[in-house]
Scaffold this motif. Sequence first.
Motif, short mmCIF file in Angstrom:
data_model
loop_
_atom_site.label_atom_id
_atom_site.label_comp_id
_atom_site.label_asym_id
_atom_site.label_seq_id
_atom_site.Cartn_x
_atom_site.Cartn_y
_atom_site.Cartn_z
N ALA A 174 0.84 -1.19 0.00
CA ALA A 174 0.00 0.00 0.00
C ALA A 174 0.88 1.25 0.00
O ALA A 174 1.90 1.29 0.69
CB ALA A 174 -0.92 0.01 1.21
N PRO B 123 0.06 5.75 -6.22
CA PRO B 123 -0.81 4.57 -6.12
C PRO B 123 -0.94 3.87 -7.47
O PRO B 123 -0.97 4.52 -8.52
CB PRO B 123 -2.15 5.15 -5.67
CG PRO B 123 -2.09 6.59 -6.00
CD PRO B 123 -0.65 7.00 -5.99
N VAL C 35 -5.76 -1.09 -7.96
CA VAL C 35 -6.34 -1.62 -6.73
C VAL C 35 -7.06 -2.91 -7.07
O VAL C 35 -7.98 -2.92 -7.90
CB VAL C 35 -7.31 -0.61 -6.09
CG1 VAL C 35 -7.92 -1.19 -4.83
CG2 VAL C 35 -6.61 0.69 -5.79
N LYS D 209 -9.62 -5.66 -6.12
CA LYS D 209 -10.75 -5.78 -5.22
C LYS D 209 -11.00 -7.25 -4.91
O LYS D 209 -11.17 -8.06 -5.81
CB LYS D 209 -12.02 -5.19 -5.85
CG LYS D 209 -12.09 -3.69 -5.79
CD LYS D 209 -11.67 -3.10 -7.07
CE LYS D 209 -11.85 -1.59 -7.06
NZ LYS D 209 -11.30 -0.99 -8.26
N ASP E 134 -9.67 -4.11 -0.31
CA ASP E 134 -8.88 -3.55 -1.40
C ASP E 134 -7.41 -3.90 -1.19
O ASP E 134 -6.83 -3.59 -0.15
CB ASP E 134 -9.04 -2.03 -1.46
CG ASP E 134 -10.43 -1.62 -1.89
OD1 ASP E 134 -11.13 -2.45 -2.49
OD2 ASP E 134 -10.80 -0.47 -1.62
N ARG F 236 -4.10 -2.80 -2.32
CA ARG F 236 -3.54 -1.63 -2.99
C ARG F 236 -2.11 -1.91 -3.46
O ARG F 236 -1.35 -2.59 -2.79
CB ARG F 236 -3.56 -0.43 -2.07
CG ARG F 236 -4.99 -0.08 -1.65
CD ARG F 236 -5.05 1.17 -0.83
NE ARG F 236 -6.42 1.38 -0.38
CZ ARG F 236 -7.36 1.96 -1.09
NH1 ARG F 236 -7.09 2.40 -2.30
NH2 ARG F 236 -8.57 2.11 -0.61
N THR F 237 -1.77 -1.37 -4.63
CA THR F 237 -0.42 -1.51 -5.18
C THR F 237 0.20 -0.13 -5.33
O THR F 237 -0.48 0.89 -5.24
CB THR F 237 -0.44 -2.23 -6.54
OG1 THR F 237 -1.17 -1.44 -7.47
CG2 THR F 237 -1.07 -3.61 -6.43
N SER F 238 1.50 -0.12 -5.59
CA SER F 238 2.25 1.14 -5.66
C SER F 238 3.16 1.15 -6.88
O SER F 238 3.59 0.10 -7.36
CB SER F 238 3.12 1.31 -4.42
OG SER F 238 2.35 1.25 -3.25
#
Length: 116
Positions: A13, A78, A81, A83, A97, A99-101
């Motif tokens: 995240a 970001p 995402v 789901k 969620d 989350r990726t970066s």
Amino acid sequence: METYAIHKGAMIAPRKARMTMDLVRGKDVVTAQAILENTNTKAARLCLKVLNSAVANAVNNFGAKESELRISECYINPGQVYKRIKFASRGNVDRRDKRTSHITFKVSDGKVKEEA
């Protein structure tokens, strides 16, 4: 000469990774590598790989000296995402969620690129 390296889609995240990124922003490369090697987080391991890649790009492609390089820019944006569902009580379904970066490091030795 400024070079960069990007890791897209890192499975962490952005909020978590930015805390580690703030430790090395604006420092010279040798100090930043030492800080990241001694920080025990997933973000530190990912950031160290990207930083080493940016340094290798500068050294191998442009002949820069590693001891003269500084981190000119580093940021985390970001990414996608993912789901996912998590089953909740009383027959409900919650959304989780993942989350990726996108991790970016730019290193510079302060010299201007020579035009041919």
